[in-house]
Write a protein that holds these residues in place. Structure first.
Motif, PDB file in Angstrom:
ATOM      1  N   MET A 300       0.854  -1.193   0.000  1.00  0.00           N
ATOM      2  CA  MET A 300       0.000   0.000   0.000  1.00  0.00           C
ATOM      3  C   MET A 300       0.886   1.238   0.000  1.00  0.00           C
ATOM      4  SD  MET A 300      -3.233   0.944   2.474  1.00  0.00           S
ATOM      5  CE  MET A 300      -2.552   2.018   3.726  1.00  0.00           C
ATOM      6  N   SER A 301       0.545   2.166  -0.851  1.00  0.00           N
ATOM      7  CA  SER A 301       1.285   3.422  -0.936  1.00  0.00           C
ATOM      8  C   SER A 301       0.521   4.496  -0.162  1.00  0.00           C
ATOM      9  CB  SER A 301       1.468   3.819  -2.400  1.00  0.00           C
ATOM     10  OG  SER A 301       0.233   4.173  -2.967  1.00  0.00           O
ATOM     11  N   ASP A 326       6.018  -7.986  10.177  1.00  0.00           N
ATOM     12  CA  ASP A 326       6.139  -9.384   9.728  1.00  0.00           C
ATOM     13  C   ASP A 326       6.562  -9.488   8.267  1.00  0.00           C
ATOM     14  OD1 ASP A 326       5.366 -10.207  12.241  1.00  0.00           O
ATOM     15  OD2 ASP A 326       3.266 -10.526  11.684  1.00  0.00           O
ATOM     16  N   GLY A 327       6.641  -8.354   7.570  1.00  0.00           N
ATOM     17  CA  GLY A 327       7.041  -8.368   6.170  1.00  0.00           C
ATOM     18  C   GLY A 327       5.938  -8.720   5.205  1.00  0.00           C
ATOM     19  N   ARG A 328       4.704  -8.756   5.679  1.00  0.00           N
ATOM     20  CA  ARG A 328       3.574  -9.161   4.832  1.00  0.00           C
ATOM     21  C   ARG A 328       2.825  -7.961   4.255  1.00  0.00           C
ATOM     22  NH1 ARG A 328       1.297 -13.840   6.514  1.00  0.00           N
ATOM     23  NH2 ARG A 328       0.201 -13.772   4.517  1.00  0.00           N
ATOM     24  N   PHE A 329       2.843  -6.860   4.957  1.00  0.00           N
ATOM     25  CA  PHE A 329       2.154  -5.632   4.558  1.00  0.00           C
ATOM     26  C   PHE A 329       3.252  -4.613   4.254  1.00  0.00           C
ATOM     27  CE2 PHE A 329      -2.158  -3.605   5.054  1.00  0.00           C
ATOM     28  CZ  PHE A 329      -1.815  -2.371   4.556  1.00  0.00           C
ATOM     29  N   VAL A 330       3.374  -4.205   2.985  1.00  0.00           N
ATOM     30  CA  VAL A 330       4.546  -3.462   2.543  1.00  0.00           C
ATOM     31  C   VAL A 330       4.178  -2.009   2.226  1.00  0.00           C
ATOM     32  CG1 VAL A 330       6.433  -3.375   0.890  1.00  0.00           C
ATOM     33  CG2 VAL A 330       5.447  -5.588   1.545  1.00  0.00           C
ATOM     34  N   PRO A 331       4.654  -1.052   3.024  1.00  0.00           N
ATOM     35  CA  PRO A 331       4.512   0.347   2.611  1.00  0.00           C
ATOM     36  C   PRO A 331       5.392   0.585   1.387  1.00  0.00           C
ATOM     37  CG  PRO A 331       4.999   0.153   4.966  1.00  0.00           C
ATOM     38  CD  PRO A 331       5.273  -1.183   4.347  1.00  0.00           C
ATOM     39  N   PHE A 359       7.419   9.611   7.032  1.00  0.00           N
ATOM     40  CA  PHE A 359       6.377   8.893   7.774  1.00  0.00           C
ATOM     41  C   PHE A 359       6.695   7.403   7.820  1.00  0.00           C
ATOM     42  CE2 PHE A 359       2.494   6.529   8.285  1.00  0.00           C
ATOM     43  CZ  PHE A 359       1.787   7.230   9.246  1.00  0.00           C
ATOM     44  N   PHE A 360       7.064   6.822   6.689  1.00  0.00           N
ATOM     45  CA  PHE A 360       7.367   5.390   6.664  1.00  0.00           C
ATOM     46  C   PHE A 360       8.573   5.057   7.538  1.00  0.00           C
ATOM     47  CE2 PHE A 360       5.371   4.723   2.186  1.00  0.00           C
ATOM     48  CZ  PHE A 360       4.099   4.734   2.757  1.00  0.00           C
ATOM     49  N   LEU A 361       9.569   5.938   7.543  1.00  0.00           N
ATOM     50  CA  LEU A 361      10.740   5.701   8.376  1.00  0.00           C
ATOM     51  C   LEU A 361      10.397   5.788   9.855  1.00  0.00           C
ATOM     52  CD1 LEU A 361      13.413   7.672   6.320  1.00  0.00           C
ATOM     53  CD2 LEU A 361      13.578   5.257   6.955  1.00  0.00           C
ATOM     54  N   GLU A 362       9.627   6.804  10.222  1.00  0.00           N
ATOM     55  CA  GLU A 362       9.315   7.001  11.638  1.00  0.00           C
ATOM     56  C   GLU A 362       8.355   5.957  12.165  1.00  0.00           C
ATOM     57  OE1 GLU A 362       7.895  11.000  11.801  1.00  0.00           O
ATOM     58  OE2 GLU A 362       9.906  11.904  11.651  1.00  0.00           O
ATOM     59  N   GLU A 363       7.387   5.545  11.362  1.00  0.00           N
ATOM     60  CA  GLU A 363       6.374   4.615  11.842  1.00  0.00           C
ATOM     61  C   GLU A 363       6.794   3.157  11.706  1.00  0.00           C
ATOM     62  OE1 GLU A 363       3.681   5.225  13.470  1.00  0.00           O
ATOM     63  OE2 GLU A 363       3.832   7.409  13.318  1.00  0.00           O
ATOM     64  N   PRO A 496       7.169  -5.577  -3.859  1.00  0.00           N
ATOM     65  CA  PRO A 496       7.704  -4.825  -4.999  1.00  0.00           C
ATOM     66  C   PRO A 496       9.221  -4.805  -5.065  1.00  0.00           C
ATOM     67  CG  PRO A 496       5.845  -3.659  -4.051  1.00  0.00           C
ATOM     68  CD  PRO A 496       6.121  -4.814  -3.139  1.00  0.00           C
ATOM     69  N   ALA A 497       9.885  -4.634  -3.925  1.00  0.00           N
ATOM     70  CA  ALA A 497      11.351  -4.577  -3.953  1.00  0.00           C
ATOM     71  C   ALA A 497      11.946  -5.883  -4.462  1.00  0.00           C
ATOM     72  CB  ALA A 497      11.881  -4.256  -2.554  1.00  0.00           C
ATOM     73  N   GLU A 498      11.347  -7.020  -4.094  1.00  0.00           N
ATOM     74  CA  GLU A 498      11.840  -8.306  -4.588  1.00  0.00           C
ATOM     75  C   GLU A 498      11.707  -8.384  -6.104  1.00  0.00           C
ATOM     76  OE1 GLU A 498      10.845 -11.913  -2.061  1.00  0.00           O
ATOM     77  OE2 GLU A 498       9.353 -10.481  -1.354  1.00  0.00           O
TER      78      GLU A 498
END
Length: 1007
Positions: A300-301, A326-331, A359-363, A496-498
């Motif tokens: 989710m973006s 858990d690596g399942r929900f990817v910002p 925001f992604f870094l802090e949260e 996406p990164a993979e």
């Protein structure tokens, strides 16, 4: 064989529809349902859980447009169902339309915990597997009765439903069955088997042996099903299919990386406040699906959407945060919203990444390397360097597949921006950000992929989007069957990164595309909803000023820097740059609220600016001129002298022989004829006439505007076939130092003020339009005596060139394009710019004159439209525009473009002058931001860029409060780069050598 094929395919379709799918729930029992409808806006969950309810029966209408109702659902699992899987099937009144465009709901436990969302393709809630019998069901469903704006089946029709103020209160939906049911998982698996094989079979060539192998297996499976007892024979049917489902894909099969997705428009056919709940429903669904499907990955973006659920639904956010860990929900994406990228200004585009990534870094402690913009309406040529400067290096979109004239030649490539920055870019060949794992979509992705033979991978964003909903268990089940299936591309769930890591590794030297990624569609979004666009431009300019003056006041006068206020306002402005708000393609409610928001933002920013400037000026009566010019940020030269005669220092008009007026300041002579049109703009220094012979500038032109579809989005090329010049004058005279022109046309009226300031080679044109046309397009034309094969239009941190000719279909398709503050056409050594303070759309054409063989290049600014969908009152009312005609080089266009958007401010005080925080000694280097560092260290941050498109050497002079010898290069997030940064040229200065359009962010610690 031909008859067998058709018979089996027809048989499969009917048996699935009429026998097998209905057997999914062989036993049902009714639930008790009660309802409470909120009298106004949505209420907090705690209030909805305890509100008094009344019984409601199946078949009862409910839900006023945009209303919220809370359903209380209770029941008991029958004892005889013990050992079975039981679900509740909850039909709020769903229609066959896809999710996100009708009613939807979020199920809660009595304590308020979210269970999952409901929509027409995902209406079940698992009760138990297996149940023991006697379980009590007690849920509360927050349901939104959002009107289906296309419910009549005829899209793009004007509707009053787009604003709560005009929508009425007629119920929108009829309550459907609300039942407990036994879920037969074997039947469900059989449905998935047959759907996958049937869809694959339909995509294989008729002569393919694999197609006939599947057909025979399907035929045997259908023979094995007892249509009178599907549940007892479903496993036998599955057994007949096991062999064809086990056959592996060929080694050369295309590889699809599926990522769960729900592209949720932050506003569109619904208001912002509804999107908050759409995100909560969708993310609840996705975290619930993750518990059932261990391989499923969802991305989710839009940091704004995460922030909404954090603020409004913290219990949902807690589930999301755990799934992220858990690596399942990817910002993904690293932007505040999936914004438009054509119209946002330089700093705004940069701040989309600053605020989103932070925001992604802090949260979550996560930094995405991918920009994620599947639905944005084209991509400005300045974007690659912004993405790189934000610490990202990849881009995903699929929107260019919507282009109507030319097919883009790549799906995986390097995109090069105006400064030479390149980013690895992927367009999913599935051509959708709403992939459902259907056979035709998977086959299309494989067949459509442009990089066959050199690359093997593509990405498929999988799930219902636009209005939300996300991925379903059916999509996951189909992906599982397609993981390694003969005749199909292979499918696996990947973040996406993979995918990008694998795609880059296998394709190290992809082709390069240079320049903008122009969408050959939705061109009218550059003009629709002019007030929204004006609000954006003004807010961007005020934010630039507010940061500048607040930083100056903090350093020079000790005034506290308004960190929190600026952060909040930036996020508000960034939100409204979402790709259906700023482009003008949302319902009336959205744009009404946007106008109100921009007014509040403007008032608050004016207050910040005034507070800072008053502190700098002190108490007294000396007039100071506060100048936010891009070369001397924070510079306030001493004032006091009154301007020369004429309003704002403009020259006084004098009568023109033959009628009309002349404006002449010794640099530029402008002749305005009796029609109020500019027939001459003579540049004395160059000895050149700007206006083409026999032509007239400042010409308003009105065209019919009824596109084939997508009313607010599109303008089609045929609009140019007809139209009329508005040359009739209602009144022509002098007002102060301006020539005043009044025109009436249709139900509308235009008043223009034309003036030439002292000491500046510029014709200012202020236009006020009281607009009451329907389905019309208003242009402002400047036919120029310039032979230009290309022209420049400002974009983020520079300008991009487009051809004026139509040699190929690629050039022809760009008949409406975007600019920021200027469009500039030139010949070697001389040119003319049209600058503006609030418009974006324009067109440029060229003709060769028969009389003298010269070339006329016509620049037309797009002012107003009047589409009727989705807002039937689009642009009705009063609008103000400021344009200027500026003879000169690109440097003049840059300077006057800034001047039109950052006017001087005059303040009385005791100070004779206030020294600027920074100055730059070269015209080619523009300072786009001066601010204090976001980490509140007190460091100064200066962002600048080369603006003329050439090499530049300049010196940045810095206030004594900062240590220039310690200036370092940073990324947009103000983090030091590996390069230590430029060396100081001397005390208090920094030496700069910049490439064409190079963007630099400098951080200067306090001395």
């Amino acid at each position: 064989m031909h008859d067998d094929r058709q018979l089996v395919e027809a048989r499969l379709e009917r048996v699935l529809r009429e026998r097998i799918r209905p057997a999914l729930y062989p036993l049902t029992a009714p639930l008790d349902v009660e309802i409470w409808s909120t009298p106004g806006e949505p209420v907090p969950v705690a209030e909805g859980l305890t509100a008094p309810t009344r019984p409601i029966a199946e078949g009862t209408p409910w839900g006023a447009p945009w209303g919220t109702s809370w359903f209380k659902v209770t029941g008991t699992v029958p004892a005889e169902w013990a050992g079975r899987t039981v679900e509740a099937v909850l039909d709020l009144g769903f229609t066959p339309r896809t999710p996100g465009f009708q009613c939807e709901g979020l199920v809660h436990l009595p304590d308020g915990s979210p269970v999952k969302g409901l929509h027409p393709r995902n209406s079940y809630v698992r009760v138990g597997s297996p149940v023991t019998g006697g379980e009590q069901v007690h849920w509360r469903i927050e349901a939104a009765s959002n009107p289906d704006l296309d419910s009549a089946g005829v899209p793009f029709q004007p509707t009053p439903l787009g604003d709560r103020a005009t929508a009425g209160d007629a119920p929108q939906y009829v309550l459907g069955p609300m039942r407990l049911a036994v879920f037969d998982e074997t039947v469900w698996d059989l449905v998935m088997d047959l759907e996958v094989l049937g869809e694959l079979m339909a995509e294989l060539p008729l002569e393919s042996a694999r197609r006939w192998e599947i057909l025979r297996a399907v035929s045997r499976a259908l023979d094995a099903v007892d249509l009178q007892d599907v549940n007892a024979t479903a496993q036998a049917a599955r057994d007949e299919l096991a062999g064809v489902l086990a056959a592996p894909a060929v080694p050369a099969a295309h590889r699809i990386s599926a990522v769960g997705h729900a592209h949720i428009d932050s506003a569109w056919l619904w208001p912002l406040r509804l999107t908050v709940r759409k995100v909560a429903r969708t993310t609840s669904n996705m975290t619930a699906l993750m518990e059932e499907e261990p391989e499923f990955v969802f991305a989710m973006s839009q940091a704004q959407q995460f922030a909404w659920i954090k603020e409004h639904r913290p219990e949902v956010f807690a589930r999301v945060k755990k799934a992220v860990a858990d690596g399942r929900f990817v910002p993904v994406g690293g932007m505040w919203v999936e914004s438009d990228t054509n119209m946002p200004g330089s700093e705004a585009m940069a701040r989309q990444f600053v605020h989103g990534k932070r925001f992604f870094l802090e949260e979550f402690g996560i930094e995405s390397e991918e920009a994620w913009l599947p639905d944005t309406f084209g991509f400005a040529a300045g974007l690659p360097q912004i993405i790189k400067a934000a610490g990202a290096r990849r881009l995903l979109t699929q929107k260019i597949s919507w282009s109507r004239t030319n097919r883009f030649p790549h799906h995986t490539f390097l995109w090069e921006g105006i400064d030479g920055s390149r980013i690895f870019t992927h367009f999913p060949p599935v051509d959708s950000y709403n992939c459902e794992m259907r056979g035709r979509q998977i086959a299309h992705a494989a067949n459509n992929f442009k990089e066959k033979g050199v690359a093997t991978r593509s990405l498929a964003p999988t799930g219902y989007g636009d209005g939300g909903g996300g991925t379903t268990r059916e999509m996951v089940a189909k992906a599982a069957r397609l993981r390694n299936l003969e005749g199909s591309a292979t499918v696996r769930w990947e973040a996406p990164a993979e995918f990008f890591d694998r795609a880059e590794a296998e394709y190290p030297n992809p082709p390069v595309w240079v320049g903008e990624l122009y969408l050959e569609l939705h061109r009218a979004t550059l003009t629709s909803q002019a007030q929204t666009k004006r609000g954006n431009r003004r807010s961007e300019s005020l934010l630039t000023e507010a940061e500048l003056w607040a930083a100056t006041a903090a350093v020079r006068a000790g005034v506290p820097y308004p960190y929190q206020e600026l952060d909040r306002i930036w996020k508000t402005v960034l939100l409204h740059q979402f790709h259906d708000i700023l482009p003008g393609s949302s319902i009336a409610w959205v744009h009404r609220e946007a106008r109100e928001t921009y007014a509040r933002v403007g008032e608050e920013l004016e207050g910040i600016i005034a507070t800072a400037q008053r502190a700098l000026a002190g108490e007294g009566s000396v007039e100071l001129v506060f100048n936010g010019a891009p070369h001397a940020r924070g510079g306030v030269p001493a004032g006091g002298a009154a301007p020369e005669a004429g309003a704002a220092g403009a020259v006084v008009p004098r009568p023109r022989e033959g009628g009309g007026y002349v404006l002449d300041n010794g640099l530029l002579r402008v002749e305005i004829d009796a029609r109020g049109l500019v027939v001459s703009a003579y540049d004395f220094a160059a000895g050149r006439e700007s206006v083409a012979p026999g032509q007239a500038a400042n010409l308003l032109q009105l065209h019919p505007d009824f596109p084939n579809q997508w009313d607010a989005w599109d303008v089609d090329a045929f609009y140019r076939n007809t139209g009329r010049d508005l040359v009739e004058v209602a009144a022509l005279g002098v007002e102060g130092a301006s020539v005043r022109v009044e025109r009436d046309f249709g139900a509308s009226r235009v008043v223009q003020l034309l003036s030439v300031p002292h000491g500046v080679k510029r014709l200012d044109i202020d236009t006020e339009v009281d607009w009451h046309e329907r389905e019309r397009f208003l242009k402002l034309a400047f036919p120029l005596d310039v032979k230009a094969d290309r022209y420049a239009s400002e974009t983020q941190f520079g300008h991009a060139y487009r051809p004026t000719h139509q040699n190929t279909s690629w050039e022809w398709a760009k008949f409406e394009a975007c600019n920021h503050r200027f469009v500039h056409v030139d010949e070697p050594g001389w040119g003319v710019a049209v600058v503006n303070d609030a418009t974006y759309g324009h067109d440029v054409t060229r003709t060769v004159r028969a009389a003298d063989g010269g070339t006329t290049t016509t620049v037309r600014a797009s002012l107003l439209r009047a589409p009727r969908y989705p807002d039937p009152e689009t642009d009705q009312g009063v609008h103000r525009f400021r344009h200027a005609l500026v003879p000169g080089a690109i440097a003049d266009a840059v300077r006057e473009g800034y001047r039109a958007n950052l006017p001087e401010r005059r303040v009385t005080g005791a100070a004779s002058e206030v020294a600027p925080l920074v100055t730059v000694d070269g015209d080619a280097v523009v300072v786009s931001a001066v601010k204090l560092a976001d980490d509140r260290s007190g460091d100064l941050v200066v962002r600048l860029y080369e603006a003329h498109g050439g090499r530049a050497r300049a010196t940045l002079a810095v206030a004594d409060a900062f240590a220039a010898d310690r200036a370092v290069l940073t990324d947009l997030l103000e983090r030091q780069l590996a390069d230590a940064g430029p060396q100081a040229a001397g005390q208090g200065s920094v030496s700069l050598d910049l490439r064409p359009f190079q963007l630099v962010t400098l951080r200067l610690p306090r001395a």
